[in-house]
Design a protein around this motif. Sequence first.
Motif, mmCIF file in Angstrom:
data_model
loop_
_atom_site.group_PDB
_atom_site.id
_atom_site.type_symbol
_atom_site.label_atom_id
_atom_site.label_comp_id
_atom_site.label_asym_id
_atom_site.label_seq_id
_atom_site.Cartn_x
_atom_site.Cartn_y
_atom_site.Cartn_z
ATOM 1 N N HIS A 66 -39.326 3.456 11.006
ATOM 2 C CA HIS A 66 -39.288 2.964 12.376
ATOM 3 C C HIS A 66 -38.770 1.524 12.407
ATOM 4 O O HIS A 66 -39.182 0.688 11.595
ATOM 5 C CB HIS A 66 -40.681 2.982 13.012
ATOM 6 C CG HIS A 66 -41.207 4.344 13.307
ATOM 7 N ND1 HIS A 66 -40.405 5.407 13.646
ATOM 8 C CD2 HIS A 66 -42.488 4.814 13.327
ATOM 9 C CE1 HIS A 66 -41.153 6.474 13.869
ATOM 10 N NE2 HIS A 66 -42.416 6.148 13.666
ATOM 11 N N LEU A 67 -37.883 1.258 13.358
ATOM 12 C CA LEU A 67 -37.461 -0.104 13.663
ATOM 13 C C LEU A 67 -37.972 -0.407 15.068
ATOM 14 O O LEU A 67 -37.428 0.082 16.059
ATOM 15 C CB LEU A 67 -35.934 -0.226 13.623
ATOM 16 C CG LEU A 67 -35.363 -1.600 14.022
ATOM 17 C CD1 LEU A 67 -35.719 -2.661 12.972
ATOM 18 C CD2 LEU A 67 -33.850 -1.529 14.204
ATOM 19 N N ASP A 68 -39.058 -1.181 15.146
ATOM 20 C CA ASP A 68 -39.647 -1.549 16.431
ATOM 21 C C ASP A 68 -39.077 -2.893 16.861
ATOM 22 O O ASP A 68 -39.170 -3.885 16.124
ATOM 23 C CB ASP A 68 -41.171 -1.641 16.328
ATOM 24 C CG ASP A 68 -41.832 -0.273 16.220
ATOM 25 O OD1 ASP A 68 -41.100 0.747 16.258
ATOM 26 O OD2 ASP A 68 -43.068 -0.224 16.090
ATOM 27 N N ILE A 69 -38.523 -2.914 18.067
ATOM 28 C CA ILE A 69 -37.882 -4.128 18.573
ATOM 29 C C ILE A 69 -38.630 -4.641 19.790
ATOM 30 O O ILE A 69 -38.954 -3.882 20.709
ATOM 31 C CB ILE A 69 -36.402 -3.857 18.933
ATOM 32 C CG1 ILE A 69 -35.582 -3.667 17.640
ATOM 33 C CG2 ILE A 69 -35.821 -4.986 19.765
ATOM 34 C CD1 ILE A 69 -34.115 -3.401 17.880
ATOM 35 N N SER A 70 -38.922 -5.925 19.776
ATOM 36 C CA SER A 70 -39.551 -6.589 20.915
ATOM 37 C C SER A 70 -38.832 -7.914 21.153
ATOM 38 O O SER A 70 -37.875 -8.251 20.444
ATOM 39 C CB SER A 70 -41.039 -6.841 20.647
ATOM 40 O OG SER A 70 -41.193 -7.819 19.624
ATOM 41 N N LYS A 71 -39.282 -8.661 22.112
ATOM 42 C CA LYS A 71 -38.638 -9.924 22.438
ATOM 43 C C LYS A 71 -38.666 -10.898 21.265
ATOM 44 O O LYS A 71 -37.735 -11.669 21.054
ATOM 45 C CB LYS A 71 -39.313 -10.550 23.667
ATOM 46 C CG LYS A 71 -38.642 -11.807 24.167
ATOM 47 C CD LYS A 71 -39.320 -12.319 25.432
ATOM 48 C CE LYS A 71 -38.635 -13.576 25.951
ATOM 49 N NZ LYS A 71 -39.292 -14.088 27.191
ATOM 50 N N LYS A 72 -39.761 -10.849 20.482
ATOM 51 C CA LYS A 72 -39.904 -11.812 19.383
ATOM 52 C C LYS A 72 -39.104 -11.445 18.144
ATOM 53 O O LYS A 72 -38.870 -12.273 17.268
ATOM 54 C CB LYS A 72 -41.373 -11.957 18.998
ATOM 55 C CG LYS A 72 -42.010 -10.689 18.416
ATOM 56 C CD LYS A 72 -43.467 -10.924 18.054
ATOM 57 C CE LYS A 72 -44.120 -9.672 17.491
ATOM 58 N NZ LYS A 72 -45.545 -9.900 17.124
ATOM 59 N N GLY A 73 -38.697 -10.163 18.032
ATOM 60 C CA GLY A 73 -37.956 -9.739 16.850
ATOM 61 C C GLY A 73 -38.174 -8.275 16.552
ATOM 62 O O GLY A 73 -38.497 -7.477 17.439
ATOM 63 N N SER A 74 -38.007 -7.892 15.292
ATOM 64 C CA SER A 74 -38.132 -6.483 14.916
ATOM 65 C C SER A 74 -38.971 -6.319 13.657
ATOM 66 O O SER A 74 -39.123 -7.250 12.866
ATOM 67 C CB SER A 74 -36.751 -5.857 14.693
ATOM 68 O OG SER A 74 -36.100 -6.435 13.572
ATOM 69 N N LYS A 75 -39.487 -5.102 13.499
ATOM 70 C CA LYS A 75 -40.270 -4.739 12.322
ATOM 71 C C LYS A 75 -39.808 -3.371 11.850
ATOM 72 O O LYS A 75 -39.746 -2.420 12.630
ATOM 73 C CB LYS A 75 -41.762 -4.713 12.666
ATOM 74 C CG LYS A 75 -42.669 -4.382 11.479
ATOM 75 C CD LYS A 75 -44.143 -4.501 11.882
ATOM 76 C CE LYS A 75 -45.076 -4.252 10.706
ATOM 77 N NZ LYS A 75 -46.507 -4.449 11.079
#
Length: 281
Positions: A45-54
């Motif tokens: 999984h590549l989770d993307i949010s405003k602060k970045g990704s994991k």
Amino acid sequence: MKNLLLTIFTFSSILLYAQNQRFSYEYKFVSDSINKDKSQTELMHLDISKKGSKFYSRDKAVADSIMKEIDKKSNPDFSGIKFGQVQSIVEKSYPDYKIIFFNSVDMDNYKVSDERKIDWKILAEKEKFAEFNTQKATTNFAGRKWTAWFTTDIPFQDGPYKFHGLPGLIAKIEDNSKSHSFILKGVKNLKADEIWISENDRERYDPLINLSYDKYNKQVIDHRNNPTKGMKQLMARGGTVKFTDQNGKELDTNKMMRDQEKRAKENNAKDNNLLELDILQ
């Protein structure tokens, strides 16, 4: 993994992309370069949010969640848990795309800062991938030559693992030996309360050890050459290492450690095709 379904959004949905998104990739890899016909797969999984990704393994995330609940019980039983094959995690901060790599080596947990730049060569060649228009790009990274297909239909300059820096999301990427590849398999909107939590902020039994990329590589090589070093150091500090059989009978520690070291070195010999191949060079 063969029954993975492609659940990509339609193009009209892409125009409505918010920050909280999950991009799922099928990671296909060959651990032993001598047996290239024996590949393995892991859903990442590549989770993307405003602060970045994991970027992380789905199976690892599920296993960690289950273990946390089981650990609350008086007699925890961790048998039957599918821990996943990929234990490392990559986090990128926005907008600078600073890369932090988390992984465990032997008995230590590492937080590794990777400041290497990825220099892309964008080519004119284009192709259709699912409902996306993609364009070809190449780079040399971590001892391998990679070919990527990115799409500006998805407005994130990110991708699987440590890859980033193209004008759109990386939909596919594969090294020229065809032994490591990531292929986009699904997209999902995440709720506001599903924003990813950094490994830096997660509760853990042992502290993270901060290292540069070069120093981390030295630890990896040192562990491959001396797989039981952590246990030996623990014993030297007065700690106790005990081995028992299924009936609880205590076994000879020195013999068990010798056997464990032998098995580990045999496994390392077959794990000779790391994604970051230059670690072994």
